[in-house]
Design an enzyme around this catalytic site. Structure first.
Site, short mmCIF file in Angstrom:
data_model
loop_
_atom_site.label_atom_id
_atom_site.label_comp_id
_atom_site.label_asym_id
_atom_site.label_seq_id
_atom_site.Cartn_x
_atom_site.Cartn_y
_atom_site.Cartn_z
N HIS A 46 0.84 -1.20 0.00
CA HIS A 46 0.00 0.00 0.00
C HIS A 46 0.88 1.25 0.00
CE1 HIS A 46 -3.89 -1.95 1.81
NE2 HIS A 46 -3.43 -2.60 0.77
N GLU A 48 0.91 3.88 1.80
CA GLU A 48 1.38 4.33 3.12
C GLU A 48 2.57 3.51 3.60
OE1 GLU A 48 -1.74 3.49 2.16
OE2 GLU A 48 -3.23 4.20 3.60
ZN LIG Z 1 -3.50 0.20 3.65
#
Ligand SMILES: [Zn+2]
Length: 146
Positions: A46, A48
């Protein structure tokens, strides 16, 4: 958030769900990430997580003190966990994720009273742009898979 949106656009152009994140340390962008789940064949890739890993490498430690994350979509359970574990001070979120968001939509991990670290959270920055890039992406996806 404009810079996080640039990252989301990179994801979009590589047929990934368009989510982007940046980490700002004392006013300076120190890392960037966009969703690479498909290209890396990695459920952990992801935006992040990628941005947090790069920021930790750059700062030379796992504690991202004095850091703010800007992310276009509300972080999921995994990313909210990574935000807590990296001690990021503040998270600025573009748009909510009613199905997976763990910063208040499904559950609020970032403001859980029993956790020892609770970052400040702000919602709705460039919400329209952050939301529309996702809805356009999924609309195109549906049209290409009749
Ligand atoms: Zn995530």
């Amino acid at each position: 958030m404009r810079e996080a949106l640039k990252e989301a656009k990179k994801a979009y152009s590589t047929y990934e769900v368009p989510v982007g994140a940046i980490v700002v340390h004392r006013g300076e962008i120190i890392s960037r990430g966009y969703n690479k789940r498909e290209s890396m064949k990695d459920p952990l890739a992801h935006a992040e997580i990628i941005a947090i890993k790069r920021a930790s490498e750059l700062l030379g430690g796992w504690r991202l003190i004095d850091c703010t994350m800007y992310v276009t979509l509300e972080p999921c359970a995994m990313c909210a966990g990574a935000i807590i574990n990296s001690r990021i001070d503040r998270v600025v979120i573009g748009t909510r994720d009613p199905k997976r968001g763990c910063c208040g939509s499904v559950i609020d991990l970032l403001n859980h009273p029993k956790f020892n670290h609770r970052p400040k959270v702000d919602f709705g920055i460039l919400e329209e742009e952050c939301s529309s890039i996702l809805s356009t992406f999924f609309k195109e996806l549906r049209n290409s898979n009749p």
